[in-house]
Scaffold this active site. Structure first.
Site, PDB file in Angstrom:
ATOM      1  N   TYR A  37       0.859  -1.194   0.000  1.00 53.81           N
ATOM      2  CA  TYR A  37       0.000   0.000   0.000  1.00 53.81           C
ATOM      3  C   TYR A  37       0.888   1.234   0.000  1.00 53.81           C
ATOM      4  CZ  TYR A  37      -3.620   3.267   1.776  1.00 53.81           C
ATOM      5  OH  TYR A  37      -4.503   4.307   1.967  1.00 53.81           O
ATOM      6  N   CYS A  38       0.744   2.044  -1.038  1.00 53.13           N
ATOM      7  CA  CYS A  38       1.475   3.304  -1.152  1.00 53.13           C
ATOM      8  C   CYS A  38       2.982   3.050  -1.081  1.00 53.13           C
ATOM      9  CB  CYS A  38       0.981   4.285  -0.108  1.00 53.13           C
ATOM     10  SG  CYS A  38       1.501   5.994  -0.410  1.00 53.13           S
ATOM     11  N   MET A  39       3.706   3.623  -0.113  1.00 52.44           N
ATOM     12  CA  MET A  39       5.157   3.375  -0.042  1.00 52.44           C
ATOM     13  C   MET A  39       5.464   1.909   0.239  1.00 52.44           C
ATOM     14  SD  MET A  39       7.317   5.632  -0.872  1.00 52.44           S
ATOM     15  CE  MET A  39       8.819   4.823  -0.342  1.00 52.44           C
TER      16      MET A  39
END
Lengths: 359, 136
Positions: A149-151
Site C-alpha cells: 500500500y502506497c510506499m
C-alpha cells in the site's frame, strides 16, 4: 391552495428536522469531547516478529480451510497498518480472513534514534525478506502473495524486481506511486535548488511525524477546517461520527521517518525518478521493474490527491508481467482501502483476483 | 425535492461548503506549485531550524551550568532503555515460540490449505492461465 399547504408542511418538517439535529449536535458534541478514542485494530492476531521499527503480525484464521498461498500486506512506512483493520464490519483484514485467506501484515513503529540510518536496502533487502521467511515458516508454504500500500507498494515492487525468481508469486498494489515526476507538489517542495535534504537529514536524524503530516495536509489545504465543520454538521449522526473518529485517529497517527530513508526518497525518487528512469541500485543490483514477471494487480483511486493517476499508472506500464491489470476505482487514497466504498468496490475485486491466483 | 419558494438552506449551505472546499484546495495547490513558494517555504523552514538549533544550544549550556540533564543525556538513557526493551521482546518471543511448539500451540489451530475460488472464478482463472501460457 393545497399545493401551498403541502409546501408549507414540507418547510415545517425541514425546520423541525434541523432544530432536532441542532439539539442533537449540542448533546452529542459534549459526549464527543468527553469520550475516549475509538478502539481500532481489533481482529485477533499474533506478533510473530519484531525488530525496532518492524512488526510482523499473523492474523488468526477464521476458516478451517484457507487458500494455499498466504498474503503478506506491506503497510506504507508513514502510517500504521490498522487502517486495514479499522472496526468489525469495516476491516479489510476481517474480510480477507472470512474469504479464506491466511493473512500476515508488516506494520511499522516510529523508528528509534539509532535507526536513523535505515535506508531502502534495510527495508527491501532485510525487513521484507526476513518477514517473508517467517511467513513461509509459519504457513509451511514456500509461495507468498505480496500486497503493498502506497510506499509499502514501492518497497514491495523494489523487492520483487530484485528477486524475480523468489517466493513471491503474485503482487497486488494499492495506490502505489511509481512515476514521481507526476507528484507535482512534492517535487516542487523538494526542488533541489532550494531544499537541502542533506542538511535537514543530518541535523534531525529522524524526520518528525509533524513534517510528514504537514506534507500530506498541504496537499489539501482546506481539509482540516472543512473536516471539523462537517463533523459539527453531522454530530447528530452516530455512524458518521464513529467513522470520522476512526479516520481522524489514523490520520493523526502519522509516523516519523528514518532520515536516510527520507533522503533516498527525495534524491532517488523525487529528484531522479529512478523507478521509471532507471539507475536505482540496492545492494549493488539495479532495480528494474521489467524483471517483475509474476501476476500484478494495481488498484488506484480516481480522486487520489496524494498519488495522482499519472503517477500510479506507470507501475503497470513498466512491469514485465504478462498477467497484469490496473483497476481505477472511485474513492480517495485512504477511502479506497477502508470505508464504505472500499467494502463495495475494492475488496470484492481484490478477492476475485487473489482467489484465482492463491491456490 | 426542494421547493423553489422555500429553498432548503441546510443543503444550500452544504453545497456552498463543498464548493468552498474545492475552490480553496484548488487555489492553494496552484499557489504551492510555483517555484517562488518552494523557495519561500524552504527558506522559512531553514530559518526556523536554525533558530531551533540556536535555542537548543543555549538551553543545553544553561542546563549544563545548572547541573541538569540535557536532551542528549536523556536521549542516551532512552536509547539504553530501548536496547533493554528489545532484548526483553526477543526473549519473550523466543519463550513464546518454545512454549507453543510451533504455530499449533497457544490456541492457534492450523487450517488446511485446499481452498478454491468460487466456480465461476475458477473457469476464468483457467482461461487466463491458458492465454498467458500461449504468450510465453
Amino acid at each position: 391552495m393545497a399545493v401551498a399547504q403541502a409546501a408549507e408542511q414540507g418547510v415545517a418538517q425541514r425546520i423541525k428536522g434541523e432544530v432536532e439535529r441542532a439539539i442533537q449536535r449540542s448533546i452529542k458534541g459534549l459526549e464527543y469531547l468527553a469520550s475516549p478514542a475509538p478502539a481500532v485494530g481489533l481482529t485477533p492476531k499474533d506478533i510473530i516478529y519484531r525488530r525496532g521499527t518492524l512488526n510482523l503480525y499473523h492474523y488468526r484464521p477464521l476458516c478451517d480451510d484457507v487458500y494455499r498461498m498466504p498474503l503478506l500486506l506491506v503497510m506504507a512506512t508513514t502510517n500504521k497498518a490498522y487502517v486495514f483493520d479499522l472496526a468489525p464490519g469495516q476491516s479489510l483484514i476481517e474480510f480477507l480472513l472470512r474469504q479464506g485467506y491466511d493473512v500476515f501484515v508488516i506494520d511499522w513503529d516510529p523508528p528509534r534514534p539509532d535507526e536513523k540510518g535505515l535506508g531502502f536496502e534495510d527495508y527491501v533487502l532485510d525487513f521484507i525478506p526476513s518477514c517473508i521467511q517467517r511467513v513461509q515458516e509459519r504457513s509451511e508454504t514456500d509461495d507468498v502473495t505480496l500486497i503493498g500500500y502506497c510506499m509499502g507498494g514501492v518497497l514491495s515492487a523494489m523487492y520483487a524486481a530484485l528477486h524475480a525468481d523468489g517466493p513471491v508469486k503474485n503482487l497486488a498494489f494499492f495506490t502505489t506511486p511509481t512515476d514521481w515526476s507526476q507528484m507535482k507538489l512534492m517535487t516542487n517542495w523538494t526542488d533541489r535548488r532550494y531544499f537541502d535534504v542533506d542538511r535537514l537529514v543530518d541535523s534531525l536524524g529522524i524526520i518528525p511525524s509533524d513534517v510528514v503530516a504537514a506534507g500530506f495536509d498541504m496537499q489539501r489545504p482546506t481539509q482540516r477546517v472543512v473536516g471539523n465543520i462537517r463533523l459539527w454538521d453531522n454530530m447528530w449522526n452516530d455512524q458518521f461520527v464513529k467513522s470520522y473518529r476512526m479516520f481522524e485517529r489514523w490520520g493523526n497517527d502519522t509516523l516519523p521517518l528514518a532520515g536516510e530513508y527520507f533522503r533516498q526518497i527525495v534524491k532517488e525518487l523525487l529528484w531522479d525518478n529512478k523507478l521509471v528512469n532507471g539507475g536505482l541500485k540496492l545492494g549493488g543490483q539495479v532495480v528494474d521493474l521489467r524483471n517483475i514477471k509474476v501476476p500484478v494487480l494495481h488498484i488506484t483511486a480516481e480522486h487520489d490527491h496524494l498519488v495522482p493517476q499519472d503517477c500510479a499508472k506507470a507501475l503497470i506500464a513498466n512491469v514485465g508481467s504478462d498477467d497484469k491489470e490496473e483497476v481505477m476505482l472511485k474513492g480517495g487514497h485512504v477511502s479506497l482501502v477502508a470505508g464504505p466504498n472500499a467494502i463495495k468496490r475494492m475488496w470484492p475485486k481484490l478477492d476475485q483476483w487473489l482467489g484465482a491466483r492463491c491456490t | 425535492m426542494s421547493d423553489p419558494a422555500f429553498p432548503d438552506f441546510g443543503n444550500l449551505w452544504r453545497d456552498l461548503l463543498r464548493q468552498w472546499e474545492d475552490a480553496g484546495n484548488s487555489l492553494g495547490t496552484d499557489a504551492m506549485k510555483s517555484p517562488e513558494f518552494s523557495k519561500f517555504m524552504n527558506q522559512a523552514t531553514s530559518s526556523s531550524a536554525a533558530l531551533q538549533r540556536v535555542f537548543a544550544d543555549l538551553s543545553a549550556k544553561y542546563l549544563a551550568a545548572l547541573n541538569l540533564p540535557t536532551k542528549s543525556d536523556i536521549s542516551a538513557i532512552i536509547e539504553r532503555l530501548h536496547a533493554i526493551e528489545k532484548r526483553i521482546e526477543e526473549m519473550q518471543l523466543a519463550m513464546a515460540e518454545g512454549q507453543s511448539q510451533g504455530p499449533a500451540g497457544r490456541g492457534f489451530v492450523k487450517p488446511t490449505r485446499n481452498r478454491q475460488p468460487p466456480a465461476g472464478d475458477r473457469v476464468a482463472a483457467a482461461d487466463r492461465a491458458a492465454s498467458v501460457g500461449g504468450l510465453i
